[in-house]
Design a protein around this motif. Structure first.
Motif, PDB file in Angstrom:
ATOM      1  N   UNK A   6      -9.529   6.097   1.493  1.00 16.77           N
ATOM      2  CA  UNK A   6      -9.304   5.386   2.745  1.00 16.77           C
ATOM      3  C   UNK A   6     -10.603   5.367   3.554  1.00 16.77           C
TER       4      UNK A   6
ATOM      5  N   UNK B  54      -5.106   6.785  -0.507  1.00 19.19           N
ATOM      6  CA  UNK B  54      -5.002   7.112   0.916  1.00 19.19           C
ATOM      7  C   UNK B  54      -5.823   8.309   1.342  1.00 19.19           C
ATOM      8  N   UNK B  55      -5.773   9.374   0.564  1.00 13.28           N
ATOM      9  CA  UNK B  55      -6.381  10.607   1.049  1.00 13.28           C
ATOM     10  C   UNK B  55      -7.844  10.739   0.662  1.00 13.28           C
ATOM     11  N   UNK B  56      -8.278   9.984  -0.338  1.00 12.24           N
ATOM     12  CA  UNK B  56      -9.685  10.074  -0.717  1.00 12.24           C
ATOM     13  C   UNK B  56     -10.454   8.793  -0.409  1.00 12.24           C
TER      14      UNK B  56
ATOM     15  N   UNK C 262      -9.834   7.561   7.282  1.00 12.76           N
ATOM     16  CA  UNK C 262      -9.429   8.964   7.262  1.00 12.76           C
ATOM     17  C   UNK C 262      -9.618   9.650   5.918  1.00 12.76           C
ATOM     18  N   UNK C 263     -10.055   8.887   4.924  1.00 13.62           N
ATOM     19  CA  UNK C 263     -10.177   9.472   3.597  1.00 13.62           C
ATOM     20  C   UNK C 263     -11.238  10.562   3.533  1.00 13.62           C
ATOM     21  N   UNK C 264     -11.075  11.436   2.571  1.00 15.14           N
ATOM     22  CA  UNK C 264     -11.994  12.566   2.432  1.00 15.14           C
ATOM     23  C   UNK C 264     -13.398  12.080   2.062  1.00 15.14           C
TER      24      UNK C 264
ATOM     25  N   UNK D 174     -15.124  10.909   5.106  1.00 14.26           N
ATOM     26  CA  UNK D 174     -15.620  12.053   5.864  1.00 14.26           C
ATOM     27  C   UNK D 174     -16.909  12.619   5.276  1.00 14.26           C
TER      28      UNK D 174
ATOM     29  N   UNK E 134      -2.407   9.170  -3.826  1.00 20.20           N
ATOM     30  CA  UNK E 134      -3.244  10.203  -3.212  1.00 20.20           C
ATOM     31  C   UNK E 134      -4.698   9.758  -3.167  1.00 20.20           C
TER      32      UNK E 134
END
Lengths: 276, 288
Positions: free
Chosen positions: B129, B125-127, B132-134, B137, B122
């Motif tokens: 990356x 990939x989700x933070x 697209x990671x948070x 952003x 998690x």
């Protein structure tokens, strides 16, 4: 004694603590939310927090594509089996050390603890080799045995600290009233020990469920539990956030719920009674 | 009073646990020790005979050894510093009167129950990356160039992930210790006019010292052998190859069992040094 605090200070504490708590919890909350998004919403920039089209599709896809239930079942068997087996061995041992202590009890306890400090990687190849020779590689029974052995010291220790809190006078009183050994164990000791045994079970299921060295190195297709299932998502082609989130959520949900019940016992179990 | 009869019964009850753990400890250890003195390449000829101390000297003189030591130290020390400092602050905060204390506690403890492979995946990939990671952003929202966490700041990234996993453990133990602090002692210090920082330094911190020591020792033992976080994120690339990961690669990936076993022996010695200190503290408590 409850201290009197000014409401303003209490409000400030509350705000600070909730902010910290939510920040720490966010890396869990985020994949849970994302698991209900479409893949498009999952990578939206700027990200959407709550206002998206909620969908359950990802869960269906993950189950269908990767057979989640099989990994779940493996996790349940491995975590549950190793804990039960460990209990079977540890209860008598902890029992005798707590109620019939000898000069060497302390040394034995310390020695058991020391086996827990053995770095797994130091014995990786011997175990791997033995597993191949005994046909245990990629079997659930093999993992049940290994996880039972690595958690056995913790089980013995936790049970020992709980058993020791049972006052010996109660046993004597029962004996005076004419209770035999069987009655003593069945009607006096067991009910008093049950809460301790329950917490021990809980903590060990959690530890075994999340164990990610042996489960990754000793399994392939057949016996792989959820830890390995998730690791298989790390290959680049599987990079779909919503599905990854659904898979992650399913892997942690059962233990997250169990874990919240066990938080009090956590300290005792993980510090071997060094902090109470 | 324990009778002779109950003593021998006790011995029998203890036997299975003792025998199992003895076997679990001695058999693989002996094998590792044996392999570490052999030239043993299972895929390239098998056991090629006695190697003396070759494996031991080759393991420490290889170009991968010192970087691995360095990576291990940075991760272990980094995570311990982050978790102990934040853990003390969080424990003090959680000990204050507030609304919804139980819920906050649950939120703070939650990461501990997340399996390492999930947290690594998690975070990766989700933070972290870079597209697209948070965090990417967040960086973009402030007009900054997103960081390629795992390749540009690999060790810090691992420290962040592992600290997040272990912060609940540190916090929980320190909170337990803080709750046993006599509040009258603090109030007395307060009445004597000791400012907040002094109260923390002279009353709270000394009270916590034992718990902090326990946290450091237990975490060291677990952190020395972190594996899944590296396996899932970088596979040891970008300078994140720790000692544990190096040994794993020698043994299972390049199948140089002799060399890997020598590394294993080093790892065991290292863990034992830490363990001795931990056991002393635990042992003292057992007498009390």
């Amino acid at each position: 004694m409850a201290r009197d605090v000014k409401p303003r200070r209490k409000a400030l504490n509350t705000a600070l603590a909730w902010a910290a708590g939510l920040l720490i919890f966010f890396p869990i909350l985020w994949p849970i939310l994302t698991s209900f998004k479409t893949e498009g919403d999952a990578i939206a920039s700027p990200p959407v927090l709550l206002f998206f089209d909620w969908t359950l599709e990802n869960y269906a896809v993950v189950q269908e594509r990767s057979d989640y239930m099989r990994y779940l079942w493996n996790s349940v068997i491995i975590a549950g089996g190793s804990t039960l087996l460990g209990l079977l061995v540890a209860v008598p041992a902890a029992w005798s050390m707590a109620f019939v202590p000898s000069k060497r009890t302390k040394d034995i306890l310390m020695w058991m603890l020391s086996t827990k400090m053995l770095p797994a990687v130091g014995v990786l190849y011997p175990i791997y080799l033995m597993f191949i020779q005994m046909g245990l590689l990629d079997t659930r029974i093999g993992l049940v045995i290994v996880l039972m052995l690595i958690n056995l010291p913790i089980i013995v220790w936790m049970l020992y600290t709980y058993f020791r809190e049972i006052p010996g006078e109660i046993l004597e009183a029962a004996r005076m009233d004419g209770a035999g050994l069987r009655e003593e164990i069945l009607y006096v000791l067991t009910p008093m020990a049950l809460p301790g045994i329950a917490s021990t079970v809980l903590l060990n299921v959690i530890l075994a469920w999340n164990e990610a060295f042996w489960t990754l190195n000793l399994t392939a297709a057949n016996a792989a539990p959820l830890t390995a299932f998730i690791a298989s998502y790390s290959s680049p082609e599987g990079l779909f956030y919503a599905k990854l989130s659904a898979a992650s959520t399913m892997a942690i949900a059962p233990i997250l719920i169990l874990g919240w019940f066990s938080q009090k016992q956590l300290v005792r179990g993980l510090t071997f009674g060094a902090v109470k | 009073m324990a009778t002779q009869h109950s003593r021998s019964a006790a011995r029998i009850m203890m036997a299975p646990a003792v025998i199992l753990l003895l076997g679990w400890m001695l058999v693989p250890l002996t094998m590792t020790l044996w392999f570490s003195f052999r030239k043993y390449l299972p895929l390239r000829g098998g056991d090629l005979g006695w190697a003396g101390f070759d494996n031991f000297t080759r393991f420490v003189s290889s170009s991968t050894f010192w970087p691995a030591v360095q990576a291990t130290l940075i991760i272990v020390v980094g995570v311990i510093v982050v978790t102990v400092v934040l853990g003390v602050l969080l424990a003090i905060l959680l000990d204050q009167p507030m609304w919804g204390q139980g819920i906050v506690r649950i939120l703070v403890i939650a990461p501990f129950f997340v399996m390492p492979t999930v947290s690594a995946l998690v975070w990766k990939n989700m933070f972290m990356d870079p597209v697209n990671g948070l965090l990417a952003n967040l960086w973009k929202a402030f007009g900054a160039q997103p960081v390629e966490w795992l390749s540009q700041a690999p060790l810090s990234s691992i420290v962040i992930i592992v600290s997040w996993e272990w912060l609940p453990f540190a916090t929980l133990i320190l909170l337990t210790a803080i709750q046993s602090l006599d509040s009258e002692q603090l109030e007395a210090a307060e009445m004597d006019g000791a400012p907040l920082l002094k109260r923390f330094w002279y009353v709270v911190l000394p009270h916590l010292s034992r718990a902090i020591t326990v946290v450091i020792l237990i975490q060291t033992i677990f952190l020395l052998s972190i594996f899944a976080e590296i396996f899932v994120t970088t596979q040891g690339a970008f300078g994140t190859r720790t000692l544990t990961y190096l040994i794993y690669q020698r043994v299972l990936e390049s199948q140089n069992v002799g060399l890997g076993s020598a590394g294993g022996v080093y790892a065991i010695i290292l863990a034992n040094i830490v363990a001795i200190f931990l056991m002393r503290i635990v042992g003292k408590n057992l007498d009390a």
